[in-house]
Design an enzyme around this catalytic site. Structure first.
Site, PDB file in Angstrom:
ATOM      1  N   HIS A 168       0.852  -1.186   0.000  1.00 51.42           N
ATOM      2  CA  HIS A 168       0.000   0.000   0.000  1.00 51.42           C
ATOM      3  C   HIS A 168       0.891   1.240   0.000  1.00 51.42           C
ATOM      4  O   HIS A 168       1.825   1.352   0.805  1.00 51.42           O
ATOM      5  CB  HIS A 168      -0.906  -0.016   1.233  1.00 51.42           C
ATOM      6  CG  HIS A 168      -2.092   0.874   1.108  1.00 51.42           C
ATOM      7  ND1 HIS A 168      -1.997   2.235   1.012  1.00 51.42           N
ATOM      8  CD2 HIS A 168      -3.413   0.577   1.062  1.00 51.42           C
ATOM      9  CE1 HIS A 168      -3.204   2.755   0.916  1.00 51.42           C
ATOM     10  NE2 HIS A 168      -4.083   1.763   0.942  1.00 51.42           N
ATOM     11  N   HIS A 169       0.605   2.171  -0.883  1.00 54.79           N
ATOM     12  CA  HIS A 169       1.450   3.353  -1.026  1.00 54.79           C
ATOM     13  C   HIS A 169       1.435   4.230   0.226  1.00 54.79           C
ATOM     14  O   HIS A 169       2.370   4.998   0.465  1.00 54.79           O
ATOM     15  CB  HIS A 169       1.024   4.174  -2.247  1.00 54.79           C
ATOM     16  CG  HIS A 169       2.087   5.070  -2.754  1.00 54.79           C
ATOM     17  ND1 HIS A 169       2.143   6.400  -2.455  1.00 54.79           N
ATOM     18  CD2 HIS A 169       3.154   4.803  -3.538  1.00 54.79           C
ATOM     19  CE1 HIS A 169       3.197   6.939  -3.040  1.00 54.79           C
ATOM     20  NE2 HIS A 169       3.829   5.990  -3.706  1.00 54.79           N
ATOM     21  N   ALA A 170       0.419   4.104   1.057  1.00 54.73           N
ATOM     22  CA  ALA A 170       0.381   4.866   2.307  1.00 54.73           C
ATOM     23  C   ALA A 170       1.428   4.367   3.297  1.00 54.73           C
ATOM     24  O   ALA A 170       1.791   5.077   4.234  1.00 54.73           O
ATOM     25  CB  ALA A 170      -1.009   4.771   2.944  1.00 54.73           C
ATOM     26  N   VAL A 171       1.938   3.160   3.076  1.00 49.08           N
ATOM     27  CA  VAL A 171       2.887   2.545   4.000  1.00 49.08           C
ATOM     28  C   VAL A 171       4.328   2.686   3.516  1.00 49.08           C
ATOM     29  O   VAL A 171       5.241   2.863   4.310  1.00 49.08           O
ATOM     30  CB  VAL A 171       2.531   1.054   4.210  1.00 49.08           C
ATOM     31  CG1 VAL A 171       3.531   0.364   5.106  1.00 49.08           C
ATOM     32  CG2 VAL A 171       1.123   0.921   4.768  1.00 49.08           C
TER      33      VAL A 171
END
Length: 132
Positions: free
Chosen positions: A106-109
């Site tokens: 996930h790009h948020a991570v």
């Protein structure tokens, strides 16, 4: 973190999701993994091994095919922050044994930079392991 993965029931043609305890001792980890696979290989349940710990990550295996790209979609993926590693069938090329690996994160991570750092670290560990 503990690996969670699916095993394939060859008779019923279904998958069951299980997990194994992690050990820094590779031989001990491999023995636990083999014990889990043997115990649950004929299961027809989706998740036959109870009490999956919260600190697991998913490893997906597709040992029947090689690939150069793979994408898996998770239900409610906007809230699924753990990485998913998908491993394919190894093959020989130019005298080397290669193993396809797809990483979904996930790009948020993390960013691509962080994934590349992981891949470099993994390749170095494999090189060191092969030299033993």
């Amino acid at each position: 973190m503990l690996p969670a993965y699916t095993i394939f029931n060859k008779n019923k043609k279904n998958f069951s999701a299980i997990w194994s305890e992690y050990s820094e001792d590779y031989d001990a980890f491999l023995a636990d993994y083999n014990d889990d696979v043997e115990k649950y290989k004929n299961s027809i349940e989706l998740a036959p091994k109870n009490n999956r710990p919260a600190n697991t990550f998913d490893v997906s295996m597709i040992p029947w095919v090689t690939f150069s790209s793979f994408n898996i979609n998770t239900f409610n993926s906007d809230k699924y922050f753990l990485p998913i590693f998908t491993i394919g069938k190894y093959f020989e090329q130019d005298g080397k044994r290669l193993l396809p690996l797809s990483i979904q994160a996930h790009h948020a991570v993390c960013d691509g930079y962080h994934v590349s750092m992981f891949i470099d670290s993994l390749q170095n560990k494999i090189r060191l392991w092969k030299q033993q």
